[in-house]
Scaffold this active site. Structure first.
Site, PDB file in Angstrom:
ATOM      1  N   GLU A  83       8.920  -3.965  13.162  1.00 54.23           N
ATOM      2  CA  GLU A  83       8.855  -2.868  12.193  1.00 54.23           C
ATOM      3  C   GLU A  83       7.568  -2.096  12.538  1.00 54.23           C
ATOM      4  O   GLU A  83       6.458  -2.588  12.287  1.00 54.23           O
ATOM      5  CB  GLU A  83       8.783  -3.403  10.759  1.00 54.23           C
ATOM      6  CG  GLU A  83       8.741  -2.278   9.730  1.00 54.23           C
ATOM      7  CD  GLU A  83       8.502  -2.758   8.297  1.00 54.23           C
ATOM      8  OE1 GLU A  83       7.815  -3.767   8.082  1.00 54.23           O
ATOM      9  OE2 GLU A  83       8.992  -2.079   7.373  1.00 54.23           O
ATOM     10  N   SER A 128       5.343  -6.958   3.340  1.00 51.70           N
ATOM     11  CA  SER A 128       5.930  -7.253   4.651  1.00 51.70           C
ATOM     12  C   SER A 128       6.731  -8.560   4.600  1.00 51.70           C
ATOM     13  O   SER A 128       6.503  -9.411   3.738  1.00 51.70           O
ATOM     14  CB  SER A 128       4.820  -7.348   5.692  1.00 51.70           C
ATOM     15  OG  SER A 128       3.893  -8.336   5.300  1.00 51.70           O
ATOM     16  N   GLU A 185      -4.920  -3.825  -1.939  1.00 48.75           N
ATOM     17  CA  GLU A 185      -6.369  -3.583  -1.894  1.00 48.75           C
ATOM     18  C   GLU A 185      -6.704  -2.306  -1.125  1.00 48.75           C
ATOM     19  O   GLU A 185      -7.824  -1.832  -1.146  1.00 48.75           O
ATOM     20  CB  GLU A 185      -7.101  -4.797  -1.300  1.00 48.75           C
ATOM     21  CG  GLU A 185      -6.721  -5.189   0.116  1.00 48.75           C
ATOM     22  CD  GLU A 185      -5.505  -6.127   0.190  1.00 48.75           C
ATOM     23  OE1 GLU A 185      -4.521  -5.912  -0.568  1.00 48.75           O
ATOM     24  OE2 GLU A 185      -5.522  -7.041   1.040  1.00 48.75           O
ATOM     25  N   ARG A 186      -5.691  -1.726  -0.432  1.00 45.78           N
ATOM     26  CA  ARG A 186      -5.922  -0.458   0.289  1.00 45.78           C
ATOM     27  C   ARG A 186      -5.873   0.740  -0.667  1.00 45.78           C
ATOM     28  O   ARG A 186      -6.517   1.743  -0.424  1.00 45.78           O
ATOM     29  CB  ARG A 186      -4.850  -0.239   1.348  1.00 45.78           C
ATOM     30  CG  ARG A 186      -4.586  -1.425   2.216  1.00 45.78           C
ATOM     31  CD  ARG A 186      -5.113  -1.226   3.620  1.00 45.78           C
ATOM     32  NE  ARG A 186      -5.028  -2.466   4.353  1.00 45.78           N
ATOM     33  CZ  ARG A 186      -6.054  -3.312   4.535  1.00 45.78           C
ATOM     34  NH1 ARG A 186      -7.248  -3.029   4.058  1.00 45.78           N
ATOM     35  NH2 ARG A 186      -5.887  -4.429   5.193  1.00 45.78           N
ATOM     36  N   LYS A 206      -1.250  -7.096  -9.245  1.00 46.37           N
ATOM     37  CA  LYS A 206      -2.198  -7.222  -8.121  1.00 46.37           C
ATOM     38  C   LYS A 206      -1.797  -6.148  -7.112  1.00 46.37           C
ATOM     39  O   LYS A 206      -0.954  -6.362  -6.255  1.00 46.37           O
ATOM     40  CB  LYS A 206      -2.091  -8.630  -7.525  1.00 46.37           C
ATOM     41  CG  LYS A 206      -3.331  -9.149  -6.814  1.00 46.37           C
ATOM     42  CD  LYS A 206      -3.836  -8.294  -5.685  1.00 46.37           C
ATOM     43  CE  LYS A 206      -3.061  -8.461  -4.406  1.00 46.37           C
ATOM     44  NZ  LYS A 206      -3.490  -7.493  -3.354  1.00 46.37           N
ATOM     45  N   CYS A 240       9.604   1.762   3.551  1.00 46.98           N
ATOM     46  CA  CYS A 240      10.492   0.638   3.875  1.00 46.98           C
ATOM     47  C   CYS A 240      11.921   1.135   4.075  1.00 46.98           C
ATOM     48  O   CYS A 240      12.758   0.414   4.598  1.00 46.98           O
ATOM     49  CB  CYS A 240      10.453  -0.404   2.782  1.00 46.98           C
ATOM     50  SG  CYS A 240      11.163   0.183   1.255  1.00 46.98           S
ATOM     51  N   PHE A 298       0.811  -1.222   0.000  1.00 44.43           N
ATOM     52  CA  PHE A 298       0.000   0.000   0.000  1.00 44.43           C
ATOM     53  C   PHE A 298       0.842   1.270   0.000  1.00 44.43           C
ATOM     54  O   PHE A 298       0.364   2.339  -0.386  1.00 44.43           O
ATOM     55  CB  PHE A 298      -0.935   0.013   1.231  1.00 44.43           C
ATOM     56  CG  PHE A 298      -0.247   0.422   2.512  1.00 44.43           C
ATOM     57  CD1 PHE A 298      -0.068   1.771   2.828  1.00 44.43           C
ATOM     58  CD2 PHE A 298       0.248  -0.529   3.396  1.00 44.43           C
ATOM     59  CE1 PHE A 298       0.587   2.160   3.994  1.00 44.43           C
ATOM     60  CE2 PHE A 298       0.898  -0.154   4.560  1.00 44.43           C
ATOM     61  CZ  PHE A 298       1.070   1.193   4.855  1.00 44.43           C
TER      62      PHE A 298
HETATM   63  P1  NAD Z   1       1.555  -6.629   3.034  1.00 42.68           P
HETATM   64  O1  NAD Z   1       2.576  -7.713   3.108  1.00 42.68           O
HETATM   65  O2  NAD Z   1       0.441  -6.652   4.021  1.00 42.68           O
HETATM   66  O3  NAD Z   1       0.834  -6.653   1.591  1.00 42.68           O
HETATM   67  C1  NAD Z   1       1.573  -6.639   0.397  1.00 42.68           C
HETATM   68  C2  NAD Z   1       0.779  -7.368  -0.675  1.00 42.68           C
HETATM   69  O4  NAD Z   1       0.583  -8.728  -0.283  1.00 42.68           O
HETATM   70  C3  NAD Z   1      -0.606  -6.775  -0.925  1.00 42.68           C
HETATM   71  O5  NAD Z   1      -0.870  -6.752  -2.304  1.00 42.68           O
HETATM   72  C4  NAD Z   1      -1.525  -7.730  -0.185  1.00 42.68           C
HETATM   73  O6  NAD Z   1      -2.805  -7.837  -0.779  1.00 42.68           O
HETATM   74  C5  NAD Z   1      -0.802  -9.066  -0.268  1.00 42.68           C
HETATM   75  N1  NAD Z   1      -1.047  -9.922   0.895  1.00 42.68           N
HETATM   76  C6  NAD Z   1      -1.287  -9.512   2.167  1.00 42.68           C
HETATM   77  N2  NAD Z   1      -1.457 -10.587   2.974  1.00 42.68           N
HETATM   78  C7  NAD Z   1      -1.316 -11.685   2.189  1.00 42.68           C
HETATM   79  C8  NAD Z   1      -1.370 -13.097   2.455  1.00 42.68           C
HETATM   80  N3  NAD Z   1      -1.598 -13.572   3.672  1.00 42.68           N
HETATM   81  N4  NAD Z   1      -1.171 -13.930   1.428  1.00 42.68           N
HETATM   82  C9  NAD Z   1      -0.922 -13.464   0.190  1.00 42.68           C
HETATM   83  N5  NAD Z   1      -0.868 -12.140  -0.116  1.00 42.68           N
HETATM   84  C10 NAD Z   1      -1.054 -11.268   0.870  1.00 42.68           C
HETATM   85  O7  NAD Z   1       2.329  -5.241   3.062  1.00 42.68           O
HETATM   86  P2  NAD Z   1       1.734  -3.769   3.177  1.00 42.68           P
HETATM   87  O8  NAD Z   1       1.216  -3.572   4.558  1.00 42.68           O
HETATM   88  O9  NAD Z   1       0.842  -3.494   2.035  1.00 42.68           O
HETATM   89  O10 NAD Z   1       3.064  -2.897   2.962  1.00 42.68           O
HETATM   90  C11 NAD Z   1       3.945  -2.541   3.983  1.00 42.68           C
HETATM   91  C12 NAD Z   1       5.140  -3.460   4.050  1.00 42.68           C
HETATM   92  O11 NAD Z   1       5.821  -3.468   2.806  1.00 42.68           O
HETATM   93  C13 NAD Z   1       6.170  -3.014   5.076  1.00 42.68           C
HETATM   94  O12 NAD Z   1       6.643  -4.139   5.757  1.00 42.68           O
HETATM   95  C14 NAD Z   1       7.270  -2.392   4.236  1.00 42.68           C
HETATM   96  O13 NAD Z   1       8.542  -2.392   4.828  1.00 42.68           O
HETATM   97  C15 NAD Z   1       7.227  -3.260   3.038  1.00 42.68           C
HETATM   98  N6  NAD Z   1       7.832  -2.634   1.877  1.00 42.68           N
HETATM   99  C16 NAD Z   1       9.015  -3.127   1.425  1.00 42.68           C
HETATM  100  C17 NAD Z   1       9.657  -2.542   0.342  1.00 42.68           C
HETATM  101  C18 NAD Z   1      10.946  -3.097  -0.175  1.00 42.68           C
HETATM  102  O14 NAD Z   1      11.296  -2.795  -1.328  1.00 42.68           O
HETATM  103  N7  NAD Z   1      11.675  -3.886   0.589  1.00 42.68           N
HETATM  104  C19 NAD Z   1       9.072  -1.429  -0.274  1.00 42.68           C
HETATM  105  C20 NAD Z   1       7.851  -0.943   0.211  1.00 42.68           C
HETATM  106  C21 NAD Z   1       7.241  -1.574   1.285  1.00 42.68           C
END
Ligand code: NAD
Length: 499
Positions: A384, A226, A176-177, A173, A281, A149
């Site tokens: 985090e 994450s 969804e937020r 994909k 991140c 998101f």
């Molecule tokens: P998230 O892991 O909750 O969601 C990311 C994606 O995964 C979304 O599209 C979501 O729909 C999907 N998802 C969520 N739960 C899932 C599950 N159980 N099974 C399959 N798919 C699932 O992350 P977020 O809250 O949207 O984003 C924040 C996180 O992203 C933070 O931890 C941040 O550090 C990280 N991030 C990392 C980078 C990087 O390049 N390392 C860059 C930006 C953000």
């Protein structure tokens, strides 16, 4: 309430699952739209159509594909303010941050305009008697981008730019937020000349992600989110024989040496710790001063700066420092972690709890918090937080500070502030983190380098964007060739027959 769609074969398509999730304006706390959550069947159908469209796209020469990127870049520029506002509406970040989000994505599209050069193969002339070798880069086929998101424009652009420029079709994909920016970008890339079906935006949650991971046509998966989900996706994609690069969470430290410019270090910490409400991140969440005097000098400078931060909705003007966090649940989690820090003995120097934004009482605003005397056993150090909370861990030597960073399970970004070149150089060499800043707090590499963390911040091989992305989204084929026909003097050809 507005009902969002998927984007399939160049058209907005309503979801058929009957399942939706709400999209909020985090500043007001209001649900502003509902986004459909796709079924396995919807995903498989989108993949089949993408596979069909990919054949002609792969056969389109790289220069023509690059021209689509050029026009796409021009359209993103033209629609910069509109896209930034869409980002800010669903994410909550300030408008300058929204524009930055679009801009950092656009910079990757600009590199993709050089696809013909980046896709050039290798050639060995006369590797043996009369034997030549050449290698070419061919697209994987259908690939997927699964995005978080916190950068609703930048990260989808990081995924789609290189994937499409390399001749792949992509299933995107988005989170969804914040799905609307991806839907708008899909319209713009079509307008730029991308054939229908080459980019499919499929909205959804775990159900559709699992369907992507299990679909045999999908050859590669680029994930950002994450750490637990990154690790899960990497494992399932790899078990199904897919190429996967999965970027995860972070806990980024900044070391402040006694010889650092303390005002500049404090400014950097406030920007990197609290900008975008800490939802980056690459945010710095841990300040690591070396020596008690450094720690005291830093706190003295941080407190007035943090107290001056202007928190507000993106509509309140360009001078707002940061906006709300993404959901009510995120706000409750951050407040809970701040409570745990107090209970576990850290010193709460600036207390952001209980912050209410006048006129936006239902918004997901969180006040800034600063902790001193944090230790590695505390939850505020281990988790985090992904919110406007900065922790200070005091250390007594450079080695102690360096080892703190080395021992941390995450390895996305880190920084050192110092006036000493030797110390900075030693840090850059020894630290086990993917992106390092020297007197630079958020060392996100420019788009023609590559972006990627180490340790639990990334699973799989190769980084995002830059030359690595062109490697990730292509397979190398190497041909070893020789000919036995002998050299002709020309008389053997029947030219009449060729008329
Ligand atoms: P998230 O892991 O909750 O969601 C990311 C994606 O995964 C979304 O599209 C979501 O729909 C999907 N998802 C969520 N739960 C899932 C599950 N159980 N099974 C399959 N798919 C699932 O992350 P977020 O809250 O949207 O984003 C924040 C996180 O992203 C933070 O931890 C941040 O550090 C990280 N991030 C990392 C980078 C990087 O390049 N390392 C860059 C930006 C953000």
């Amino acid at each position: 309430m507005k009902e969002l769609t998927h984007f399939i074969n160049g058209e907005h398509v309503k979801g058929t699952s009957g399942r939706f999730t709400e999209v909020f304006n985090p500043a007001t706390g209001e649900a502003i739209a509902k986004v459909p959550l796709a079924t396995v069947e919807e995903l498989n159908d989108a993949v089949a159509k993408a596979a069909e469209a990919q054949k002609a796209w792969a056969a389109t020469n790289p220069q023509r594909r690059a021209r689509v990127m050029m026009k796409f870049g021009a359209l993103i520029n033209e629609h910069m303010d509109e896209l930034a506002e869409l980002v800010s509406l669903e994410h909550g970040k300030t408008l300058p941050d929204g524009r930055g989000d679009v801009q950092r994505g656009l910079e990757v599209i600009e590199v993709c305009m050089g696809a013909p050069s980046l896709l050039k193969g290798e050639y060995t002339d006369d590797g043996g008697p009369g034997i030549d070798l050449y290698s070419m880069r061919q697209p994987l086929g259908v690939v997927a981008g699964i995005t978080p998101f916190n950068f609703p424009a930048m990260i989808p652009l990081w995924k789609m730019g290189p994937a499409l420029a390399c001749g792949n079709a992509m299933i995107l994909k988005p989170s969804e937020r914040c799905p609307s920016t991806s839907l708008r970008l899909a319209e713009l890339v079509m307008e730029a000349g991308l054939p229908a079906g080459v980019l499919q935006v499929v909205n959804g949650d775990k159900e559709v992600v699992d369907a992507i991971l299990d679909n045999e046509t999908v050859q590669g998966v680029g994930f950002v989110g994450s750490t637990p989900i990154a690790q899960y996706i990497y494992g399932r994609a790899a078990a199904n024989g897919k190429r996967a690069q999965c970027f995860g969470g972070a806990k980024n430290h900044m070391i402040i040496m006694p010889d650092a410019d303390m005002d500049k270090a404090a400014d950097a910490l406030v920007g990197a710790g609290f900008g975008a409400a800490g939802e980056r991140c690459m945010a710095i969440s841990v300040a690591v001063p070396v020596g008690e005097a450094t720690a005291d000098a830093l706190i003295e400078r941080l407190v007035p700066r943090i107290e001056k931060l202007k928190v507000g909705p993106y509509t309140a003007g360009e001078d707002v420092d940061y906006g709300p966090v993404i959901t009510g649940a995120a706000k409750a989690r951050i407040d809970g972690l701040v409570d745990s820090g107090v209970e576990q003995g850290a010193k709460l120097v600036v207390d952001g709890r209980g912050f209410k934004m006048q006129g936006y009482e239902n918004g997901f605003f969180v006040g800034p918090s600063l902790f001193d005397n944090v230790t590695p056993e505390m939850d505020i150090y281990k988790e985090e937080i992904f919110g406007p909370v900065l922790s200070q861990v005091r250390t007594s030597s450079y080695d102690e500070a360096l080892n703190l960073v080395i021992d941390n399970p995450y390895g996305n970004g880190t920084a050192i502030f110092t006036a000493d070149g030797d110390t900075a150089r030693d840090f850059a060499h020894r630290v086990n983190v993917g992106m390092v800043g020297i007197n630079f707090p958020i060392p996100v590499p420019l788009s023609y380098h590559t972006f990627g963390g180490w340790k639990k911040s990334a699973f799989g091989d190769l980084n995002q964007y830059g030359p690595d992305a062109f490697r990730f989204y292509t397979k190398t084929k190497t041909v070893t060739a020789r000919w036995f026909s002998g050299i002709k003097d020309g008389s053997q050809f029947n030219f009449k027959a060729m008329d």
